[in-house]
Design an enzyme around this catalytic site. Structure first.
Site, PDB file in Angstrom:
ATOM      1  N   HIS A 135      33.972 -24.001  83.136  1.00  0.00           N
ATOM      2  CA  HIS A 135      33.833 -24.983  84.204  1.00  0.00           C
ATOM      3  C   HIS A 135      34.192 -26.385  83.762  1.00  0.00           C
ATOM      4  O   HIS A 135      33.783 -27.366  84.360  1.00  0.00           O
ATOM      5  CB  HIS A 135      32.413 -24.945  84.784  1.00  0.00           C
ATOM      6  CG  HIS A 135      32.010 -23.570  85.224  1.00  0.00           C
ATOM      7  ND1 HIS A 135      31.312 -22.714  84.416  1.00  0.00           N
ATOM      8  CD2 HIS A 135      32.262 -22.888  86.371  1.00  0.00           C
ATOM      9  CE1 HIS A 135      31.132 -21.564  85.044  1.00  0.00           C
ATOM     10  NE2 HIS A 135      31.709 -21.638  86.228  1.00  0.00           N
ATOM     11  N   GLY A 136      34.936 -26.477  82.645  1.00  0.00           N
ATOM     12  CA  GLY A 136      35.494 -27.761  82.248  1.00  0.00           C
ATOM     13  C   GLY A 136      34.523 -28.771  81.685  1.00  0.00           C
ATOM     14  O   GLY A 136      34.480 -29.920  82.136  1.00  0.00           O
TER      15      GLY A 136
END
Lengths: 170, 427
Positions: A135-136
């Protein structure tokens, strides 16, 4: 009327019986629940010793401890300097680099993203350190969260240097 | 019971008209039970407890057990040594099987003594026999899972029974094994079925109870009870309390075994890992299968032994029609009552013989006992129904109690002492 409000012998017996019954039932149910906790064979594996004598500067190894990846990185001078120079006000989860690495050259942390448990990739992301592909989330050279959804820094496990070449995790 | 139950609150009415769970629980609570039920009637509740205990501990053991010939034996030791309270889970499960059978045998003999299998309760009885069969299959497959010597050789012997079937026998055993001997495929399918069957038993127990709730309980006098009169009492709290009392005594015996003699009912050879090259010198099934094992060995023919063993169970299905006596309870059947106890003795004797080597006097006795077992059901019962002179039946279930000389006076005196001036309210 007043005679009926007074607790009778029978009320006492009922209450006492229910109480004993409830305690007994709880005691009987506890083993059924506790059996799902880590068993003795799992607890026996709670420490891992790692030989780091062959590690060069700028290398990371990943070892398994309690089924989780542990990142051990021998950091470069630049990385240490960068980690130390960050203003704590810029951090989402403020923590000094010196509190995270007992020996500044060695960074030992649990390689599990604090967002939802993926394993971050090394030498990636905006801080050229760790980046979680799920999710970065971007982590810096001290494993602190800088950008993205993760709420806290990468966790530091309990560890110690047994001697110059060996780290004991757990 | 007789008038339709309507829940009090509006929401409960709304829900109950869509899914009558509240009506069901009301029915179970108010279900009229004969007031003269004795403690032999508490074993239904005890058996329900046994099944639930087996399912709960079994599911837990399933979380730690590995169904593979390379790991099964080891994983049992892992459960015993490493898993928190694993020893307790396993000992409760293993001894629970024995206690389950102990209770089911008492339950079955209760039915035999009081004629509970007779009209209108034949379907309850037949469902019960099916449950009993499934229990034996489940217990047998469960015993294979630890993969000890007794597991392996028990599985080998029992599956080989099917090879006695003419023509297709060999193919059936190969099919059961999934190979040419008991091996890993056998273990994994036994595990899957051992997990499945208890839930089938659970379903059948619901049918067993459903079928019971249509005519209602039999009772020690065996005569019909007038429902919703002073001859019956609501199931809750009266029978619930009686069942709990009996259950607590049962649990004390159960856990005496679990804590003080956990391996008394097992066989030490099962703590030796399965070895397909060596058969233990003396192999016996668990105690609850011994009577049938004795019948199997009593017949001097492979196929014959298997047929008689299964017939010993299936004859129970026919029992409601073999026993033609109109009187249910053996309290009023002086001759049947004696034969009942002879049958109990015969079954216990067969159990004893099943644990002995099949030679000499043991074999002779096995044959006599086997013959008698079948004679009891196939010859004695039909004849007794015809020729036995039964005792007169009471008018009501209250009759035998109230008509005891001096009983009512004693009761009135006690009531007077307790109620003082209100003694008139005593009926």
């Amino acid at each position: 009327m007043s005679k009926e409000l007074k607790p009778k012998r029978r009320d006492f017996l009922f209450t006492a019986t229910y109480t004993i019954g409830a305690v007994g039932l709880a005691a009987a149910i506890w083993p059924l629940i506790d059996q799902m906790n880590p068993d003795s064979s799992v607890k026996a594996l709670s420490t891992t010793e790692v030989d780091v004598s062959n590690m060069e500067i700028g290398k990371t190894i990943t070892v398994l401890w309690r089924g989780k990846p542990i990142f051990i990185r021998r950091r470069t001078k630049e990385e240490i300097a960068e980690a130390a120079s960050v203003d704590l006000k810029d951090l989402k989860d403020p923590e000094k680099d010196s509190d995270r690495a007992k020996n500044p050259e060695w960074l030992v942390m649990v390689g599990v993203c604090t967002h939802l448990g993926c394993v971050p990739l090394g030498n990636k992301g905006e801080y050229n350190a760790w980046f979680c592909p799920c999710h970065g989330s971007h982590y810096d050279t001290s494993g602190r969260i800088r950008k993205g959804p993760a709420p806290t820094n990468l966790e530091i496990p309990k560890y110690e240097f047994v001697d110059n070449n060996t780290i004991k995790i757990g | 019971m007789s008038e339709k139950y309507i829940p009090k609150s509006k929401f409960a009415q709304w829900f109950d008209s869509r899914l009558p769970l509240l009506s069901l629980s009301h029915h179970l609570k108010e279900y009229p039970t004969p007031k003269n039920l004795n403690y032999w009637w508490t074993f239904g509740g005890i058996l329900t407890f046994c099944l639930i205990t087996q399912i709960v501990t079994g599911v837990i053991l399933g979380m730690h057990y590995v169904a593979h010939t390379d790991h099964a034996f080891e994983s049992i030791e892992h459960i015993m040594r490493d898993v928190n309270y694993g020893w307790l889970m396993r000992y409760v499960h293993a001894n629970g099987a024995s206690m389950f059978f102990l209770a089911v045998y008492i339950h079955i003999f209760r039915g035999l003594f009081y004629g509970s299998y007779k009209a209108p309760r034949e379907v309850i009885w037949i469902i019960g026999v099916i449950i009993y069969l499934l229990m034996m299959a489940t217990a047998f497959m469960g015993y294979v899972l630890p993969w000890g010597q007794m597991s392996f050789w028990g599985a080998t012997v029992i599956t080989n029974l099917f090879s006695a079937i003419p023509l297709v026998g060999e193919s059936i055993t190969t099919w059961l094994w999934g190979g040419y001997s008991v091996d890993n495929p056998t273990l994994t399918r036994f595990y899957a079925l051992h997990y499945l069957l208890p839930f089938l038993i659970f379903g059948l127990i619901i049918l067993h109870i459903w079928a019971l709730h249509v005519p209602g309980n039999n009772n020690p006098t065996g005569i019909d009870v007038k429902k919703n009169t002073n001859e019956t009492m609501p199931f809750h709290p009266y029978m619930v309390m009686k069942d709990i009392t009996a259950l607590l005594v049962f649990i004390i015996i159960f856990f005496w075994f679990v804590f003080f003699a956990p391996n008394a009912l097992g066989h030490p050879d099962n703590y030796i890992e399965a070895n397909p090259l060596v058969t233990p010198t003396h192999i016996v099934p668990e105690w609850y299968l011994l009577p049938f094992y004795a019948i199997l060995r009593a017949i001097p023919s492979k196929l014959g032994g298997v047929i008689f063993m299964f017939a010993a169970i299936f004859v129970l299905v026919l029992l409601p029609w073999l026993d033609t006596s109109k009187v249910r309870s053996s309290v009023f059947r002086p001759i049947y009552r004696k034969f009942f106890w002879v049958l109990v003795g015969t079954v216990i004797l067969l159990g004893y013989l099943g644990a002995k080597p099949p030679e000499g006097i043991y074999l002779v006795l096995s044959r006599i006992a086997t013959a008698y077992y079948f004679i009891h059901f196939l010859v004695l019962l039909p004849l007794l129904g015809r020729y036995e002179k039964t005792d007169p039946l009471p008018i009501s279930i209250s009759d035998p109690v109230l008509n005891k000389p001096g009983f009512v006076d004693k009761f009135k005196k006690a009531a007077a002492q307790y109620e003082g001036d209100n003694v008139g309210s005593f009926k």
